[in-house]
Design an enzyme around this catalytic site. Structure first.
Site, PDB file in Angstrom:
ATOM      1  N   ARG A 157      45.909 -24.127  53.269  1.00 15.94           N
ATOM      2  CA  ARG A 157      46.993 -23.118  53.280  1.00 15.94           C
ATOM      3  C   ARG A 157      47.668 -23.092  51.915  1.00 15.94           C
ATOM      4  O   ARG A 157      47.992 -22.050  51.376  1.00 15.94           O
ATOM      5  CB  ARG A 157      47.994 -23.431  54.382  1.00 15.94           C
ATOM      6  CG  ARG A 157      47.650 -22.876  55.761  1.00 15.94           C
ATOM      7  CD  ARG A 157      46.232 -23.225  56.213  1.00 15.94           C
ATOM      8  NE  ARG A 157      45.925 -22.811  57.560  1.00 15.94           N
ATOM      9  CZ  ARG A 157      46.031 -23.609  58.623  1.00 15.94           C
ATOM     10  NH1 ARG A 157      46.411 -24.872  58.500  1.00 15.94           N
ATOM     11  NH2 ARG A 157      45.731 -23.147  59.818  1.00 15.94           N
ATOM     12  N   ASP A 186      39.822 -23.945  55.731  1.00 11.78           N
ATOM     13  CA  ASP A 186      40.501 -23.200  56.787  1.00 11.78           C
ATOM     14  C   ASP A 186      40.409 -21.715  56.464  1.00 11.78           C
ATOM     15  O   ASP A 186      39.787 -21.330  55.463  1.00 11.78           O
ATOM     16  CB  ASP A 186      41.963 -23.673  56.933  1.00 11.78           C
ATOM     17  CG  ASP A 186      42.422 -23.629  58.391  1.00 11.78           C
ATOM     18  OD1 ASP A 186      42.343 -22.537  58.980  1.00 11.78           O
ATOM     19  OD2 ASP A 186      42.838 -24.672  58.939  1.00 11.78           O
ATOM     20  N   HIS A 256      38.590 -21.378  62.353  1.00 10.38           N
ATOM     21  CA  HIS A 256      39.254 -21.672  61.074  1.00 10.38           C
ATOM     22  C   HIS A 256      38.246 -21.626  59.928  1.00 10.38           C
ATOM     23  O   HIS A 256      38.286 -22.450  59.022  1.00 10.38           O
ATOM     24  CB  HIS A 256      39.941 -23.056  61.136  1.00 10.38           C
ATOM     25  CG  HIS A 256      41.148 -23.073  62.028  1.00 10.38           C
ATOM     26  ND1 HIS A 256      42.387 -22.634  61.612  1.00 10.38           N
ATOM     27  CD2 HIS A 256      41.307 -23.452  63.314  1.00 10.38           C
ATOM     28  CE1 HIS A 256      43.257 -22.758  62.600  1.00 10.38           C
ATOM     29  NE2 HIS A 256      42.623 -23.239  63.650  1.00 10.38           N
ATOM     30  N   ASP A 319      39.545 -27.078  66.683  1.00 10.90           N
ATOM     31  CA  ASP A 319      40.789 -26.562  67.275  1.00 10.90           C
ATOM     32  C   ASP A 319      40.814 -25.039  67.271  1.00 10.90           C
ATOM     33  O   ASP A 319      40.109 -24.396  66.489  1.00 10.90           O
ATOM     34  CB  ASP A 319      42.008 -27.106  66.495  1.00 10.90           C
ATOM     35  CG  ASP A 319      41.942 -26.760  65.006  1.00 10.90           C
ATOM     36  OD1 ASP A 319      40.829 -26.762  64.441  1.00 10.90           O
ATOM     37  OD2 ASP A 319      43.001 -26.495  64.414  1.00 10.90           O
ATOM     38  N   GLU A 320      41.644 -24.508  68.147  1.00  7.90           N
ATOM     39  CA  GLU A 320      42.039 -23.096  68.139  1.00  7.90           C
ATOM     40  C   GLU A 320      40.850 -22.172  67.892  1.00  7.90           C
ATOM     41  O   GLU A 320      40.832 -21.418  66.920  1.00  7.90           O
ATOM     42  CB  GLU A 320      43.121 -22.888  67.068  1.00  7.90           C
ATOM     43  CG  GLU A 320      44.364 -23.695  67.378  1.00  7.90           C
ATOM     44  CD  GLU A 320      45.426 -23.656  66.289  1.00  7.90           C
ATOM     45  OE1 GLU A 320      46.604 -23.565  66.621  1.00  7.90           O
ATOM     46  OE2 GLU A 320      45.080 -23.721  65.083  1.00  7.90           O
ATOM     47  N   TRP A 392      46.643 -33.602  69.436  1.00 10.68           N
ATOM     48  CA  TRP A 392      47.731 -32.946  68.679  1.00 10.68           C
ATOM     49  C   TRP A 392      48.624 -32.090  69.555  1.00 10.68           C
ATOM     50  O   TRP A 392      49.804 -31.944  69.281  1.00 10.68           O
ATOM     51  CB  TRP A 392      47.157 -32.136  67.518  1.00 10.68           C
ATOM     52  CG  TRP A 392      46.464 -30.856  67.873  1.00 10.68           C
ATOM     53  CD1 TRP A 392      45.174 -30.710  68.292  1.00 10.68           C
ATOM     54  CD2 TRP A 392      47.021 -29.544  67.828  1.00 10.68           C
ATOM     55  NE1 TRP A 392      44.886 -29.389  68.506  1.00 10.68           N
ATOM     56  CE2 TRP A 392      46.009 -28.640  68.222  1.00 10.68           C
ATOM     57  CE3 TRP A 392      48.267 -29.005  67.483  1.00 10.68           C
ATOM     58  CZ2 TRP A 392      46.196 -27.259  68.292  1.00 10.68           C
ATOM     59  CZ3 TRP A 392      48.455 -27.633  67.549  1.00 10.68           C
ATOM     60  CH2 TRP A 392      47.433 -26.776  67.955  1.00 10.68           C
ATOM     61  N   TYR A 417      54.173 -34.101  63.673  1.00 12.61           N
ATOM     62  CA  TYR A 417      53.986 -32.942  62.786  1.00 12.61           C
ATOM     63  C   TYR A 417      55.150 -32.898  61.810  1.00 12.61           C
ATOM     64  O   TYR A 417      56.257 -32.480  62.131  1.00 12.61           O
ATOM     65  CB  TYR A 417      53.844 -31.649  63.600  1.00 12.61           C
ATOM     66  CG  TYR A 417      52.403 -31.345  63.952  1.00 12.61           C
ATOM     67  CD1 TYR A 417      51.518 -32.377  64.266  1.00 12.61           C
ATOM     68  CD2 TYR A 417      51.907 -30.049  63.943  1.00 12.61           C
ATOM     69  CE1 TYR A 417      50.194 -32.119  64.573  1.00 12.61           C
ATOM     70  CE2 TYR A 417      50.581 -29.780  64.256  1.00 12.61           C
ATOM     71  CZ  TYR A 417      49.724 -30.821  64.573  1.00 12.61           C
ATOM     72  OH  TYR A 417      48.413 -30.559  64.875  1.00 12.61           O
ATOM     73  N   TRP A 467      51.088 -30.003  57.563  1.00 11.88           N
ATOM     74  CA  TRP A 467      50.427 -28.689  57.479  1.00 11.88           C
ATOM     75  C   TRP A 467      51.240 -27.850  56.504  1.00 11.88           C
ATOM     76  O   TRP A 467      52.480 -27.919  56.499  1.00 11.88           O
ATOM     77  CB  TRP A 467      50.378 -28.033  58.862  1.00 11.88           C
ATOM     78  CG  TRP A 467      49.574 -28.821  59.841  1.00 11.88           C
ATOM     79  CD1 TRP A 467      50.042 -29.650  60.813  1.00 11.88           C
ATOM     80  CD2 TRP A 467      48.147 -28.865  59.935  1.00 11.88           C
ATOM     81  NE1 TRP A 467      49.003 -30.214  61.514  1.00 11.88           N
ATOM     82  CE2 TRP A 467      47.819 -29.750  60.994  1.00 11.88           C
ATOM     83  CE3 TRP A 467      47.113 -28.247  59.237  1.00 11.88           C
ATOM     84  CZ2 TRP A 467      46.510 -30.032  61.359  1.00 11.88           C
ATOM     85  CZ3 TRP A 467      45.803 -28.520  59.613  1.00 11.88           C
ATOM     86  CH2 TRP A 467      45.507 -29.401  60.651  1.00 11.88           C
ATOM     87  N   THR A 468      50.557 -27.026  55.724  1.00 12.21           N
ATOM     88  CA  THR A 468      51.275 -26.483  54.573  1.00 12.21           C
ATOM     89  C   THR A 468      51.420 -24.953  54.554  1.00 12.21           C
ATOM     90  O   THR A 468      51.515 -24.355  53.482  1.00 12.21           O
ATOM     91  CB  THR A 468      50.604 -26.954  53.268  1.00 12.21           C
ATOM     92  OG1 THR A 468      49.250 -26.496  53.268  1.00 12.21           O
ATOM     93  CG2 THR A 468      50.657 -28.464  53.115  1.00 12.21           C
ATOM     94  N   GLU A 469      51.441 -24.345  55.744  1.00 12.94           N
ATOM     95  CA  GLU A 469      51.641 -22.884  55.743  1.00 12.94           C
ATOM     96  C   GLU A 469      52.848 -22.501  54.878  1.00 12.94           C
ATOM     97  O   GLU A 469      52.777 -21.572  54.082  1.00 12.94           O
ATOM     98  CB  GLU A 469      51.869 -22.368  57.168  1.00 12.94           C
ATOM     99  CG  GLU A 469      50.625 -22.299  58.033  1.00 12.94           C
ATOM    100  CD  GLU A 469      50.359 -23.578  58.811  1.00 12.94           C
ATOM    101  OE1 GLU A 469      50.916 -24.645  58.437  1.00 12.94           O
ATOM    102  OE2 GLU A 469      49.599 -23.526  59.795  1.00 12.94           O
TER     103      GLU A 469
END
Ligand code: ACM
Ligand code: ZN
Length: 529
Positions: A157, A186, A256, A319-320, A392, A417, A467-469
């Site tokens: 990110r 990602d 991702h 994930d996701e 998570w 987180y 996490w670096t959004e």
């Protein structure tokens, strides 16, 4: 356990009955008197040559931080093969400190504990004529509660330079973390050079701008990207190893992966074209797992990853993964049919298709002597034996995994987180997610709670994640990490009965903040209020 606390109180009022060490050691027994460490001679010759480096670099720093004076006292390292890997003990007498260990990390952790008993100048070698070098006589026997003590940094990110990664590793090492989970790929950027697929970095590591703040309709118009070469990655592997840290690289799949699809559109179900994401969201486009060419791609990528990272685990994400493209893709549907996968009461055939992907990649990696870790979604459906689950979405995934006989690493978002807020004062909080995870909450996490005793052996450890959004600068990364990572370090290392938030908080403010400050780290001071 704090043994001899009363003795310590009478011997030296400054200790106030505990050591200024984070994570707190397992066994501490105070003696009487003190050792003056200024100018002490460090003797590492009792160690096998390959274990000496941490003691020898400590010797150099101690000499410099002592203003090159010679004190006549000694810190003597011994090889004690009865101690387990990562275990060490320290006996501080009036004239001499004896240190025992049997492994590189054992020596390193003993040194790190000793440094925490010394003035902050010991980290940089800076001489302070006013510094107090007295260490209370004490006997410490220490080893970690959990073998896996991780921290993740999301470099997709936002991209962080090799120097910034090294700063992250440095601070992990001070607090005895031993796994760096490197989130390298990602939807927002592919960050690792893969020689067989040059477009992954030529195309996949650059996005056309980034959303501004919370406005998903905006774009700052700034082309953003970067990636690491094999040479740089190998350099980081070596740097981390010197600090007792193994790297767990993550290639997130089968979702991702938009950055890979943008580079090689034939890997997607629709064939694209695809653009790297510029908003913080979950992409519907995922790897087409109906086509064998997608597995050829994964195997080629993972082969290069295995060559660079020499350790046991490769993280394969999982994930996701929205299933909508697979539901509508003739290739994926043909695979489902060929495998005889069917919807059940609980899961759709597409969930079982993801199990197939996990198992196929796992088998390929097993052929290279590697084990896989995946996020807890890989448990959905019918997971083949052998994978390790990273829990998570709360603690439930880890609990279920351990009960079913899978190993698990706990990183529940509500405790671990570190991209979530750490204060309830909006003026102290940079832009970011609104969930509230203060230091005390991280500290209070008990990873075995609710997990049946017979399954405890499957809980390998604990990890915190950045996490670096919304985190674009190294200073912001550090602010989110510190001091919460220190709280997590006690969850990872210390005995639950030795945890004491008041002791920890006071120590962090009085002793750890000066260390972090002297090393130039940015940290959140909210616990001072
Ligand atoms: C995750 O936070 N998606 C693992
Ligand atoms: Zn498909």
């Amino acid at each position: 356990m704090i043994i001899g606390m009363l003795l310590a109180l009478s011997a030296c009022s400054d200790t106030a009955g505990s050591l200024p060490v984070v994570p707190y050691p397992q066994d501490v027994a105070f003696g009487t008197g003190s050792f003056n460490a200024c100018g002490a001679k460090v003797r590492s010759e009792g160690l096998p040559a390959e274990l000496r480096a941490p003691a020898d670099s400590f010797a150099v720093l101690l000499k410099k931080a002592s203003g090159n004076r010679s004190g006549g006292s000694a810190i003597v390292f011994h090889n004690d093969t009865t101690l387990s890997c990562e275990e060490y003990s320290i006996k501080v007498g009036r004239r001499r400190i004896d240190v025992y260990s049997s492994s590189y990390n054992g020596v390193l952790y003993a040194v790190n504990t000793l440094k925490q008993l010394m003035p902050a100048g010991i980290y940089s070698g800076e001489y302070d004529p006013e510094a107090d070098w007295d260490i209370t006589c004490v006997s410490i026997k220490d080893k970690p509660r959990f073998g896996y003590r991780g921290a993740l940094l999301d470099c997709s990110r936002h991209f962080f330079s090799i120097e910034e990664i090294k700063r992250y590793l440095d601070v992990m090492s001070i607090y005895k973390l031993n796994r760096f989970h490197w989130h390298l790929t990602d939807d927002h950027g592919w960050r690792v050079e893969i020689k067989k697929y040059p477009l992954l970095t030529e195309v996949g590591s650059w996005r056309n701008g980034t959303m501004i703040g919370w406005d998903a309709d905006s774009n700052d118009g700034i082309r953003y990207g970067g990636f690491y070469t094999h040479e740089q990655l190998r350099d980081v592997v070596a740097y981390a190893a010197e600090r007792g840290i193994e790297i767990v690289p993550e290639i997130d799949l089968p979702a991702h992966m938009v950055s890979a699809l943008a580079a090689y559109p034939h890997l997607g179900c629709t064939g694209g074209p695809y653009d790297l994401m510029t908003v913080w969201d979950i992409a519907k486009d995922v790897l087409c797992v109906g086509k064998d060419s997608s597995f050829d791609f994964l195997e080629d990528v993972l082969s290069e990853i295995c060559e660079i990272f020499p350790y046991e685990y490769i993280h394969i994400g999982g994930d996701e993964c929205p299933k909508i493209r697979w539901e509508n893709c003739p290739h994926c549907q043909a695979r489902i049919k060929a495998l005889g996968l069917k919807d059940t009461d609980k899961w759709k055939a597409e969930h079982y298709l993801q199990n197939y992907v996990t198992a196929r990649v796992q088998k390929f990696l097993a052929g290279k002597g590697k084990k896989v870790i995946g996020w807890d979604e890989i448990l959905e459906g019918d997971l083949a034996p052998g994978a390790t689950i990273m829990s998570w979405r709360g603690v439930e995934g880890g609990k279920q995994a351990a009960q079913k006989g899978f190993d698990a690493i706990m990183t529940p978002c509500e405790y671990c987180y570190l991209n979530y807020c750490q204060s309830d004062k909006p003026e102290l909080e940079p832009l970011g997610f609104h969930e509230y995870v203060p230091v005390e909450k991280c500290y209070g996490y008990e990873p075995l709670e609710g997990i049946p005793e017979e399954a405890h052996k499957h809980i390998l450890g604990v990890q915190c994640n950045v996490w670096t959004e919304f985190i674009a600068t190294p200073a912001h990364v550090q602010y989110m990490l510190l001091p919460r990572m220190l709280a997590i370090s006690e969850v990872q290392w210390s005995s639950p009965e030795d945890k004491d938030y008041d002791r920890f908080r006071e120590d962090v403010i009085k002793h750890q903040f000066p260390v972090l400050k002297s090393l130039g780290y940015t940290y959140c001071k909210v616990i001072e209020d």
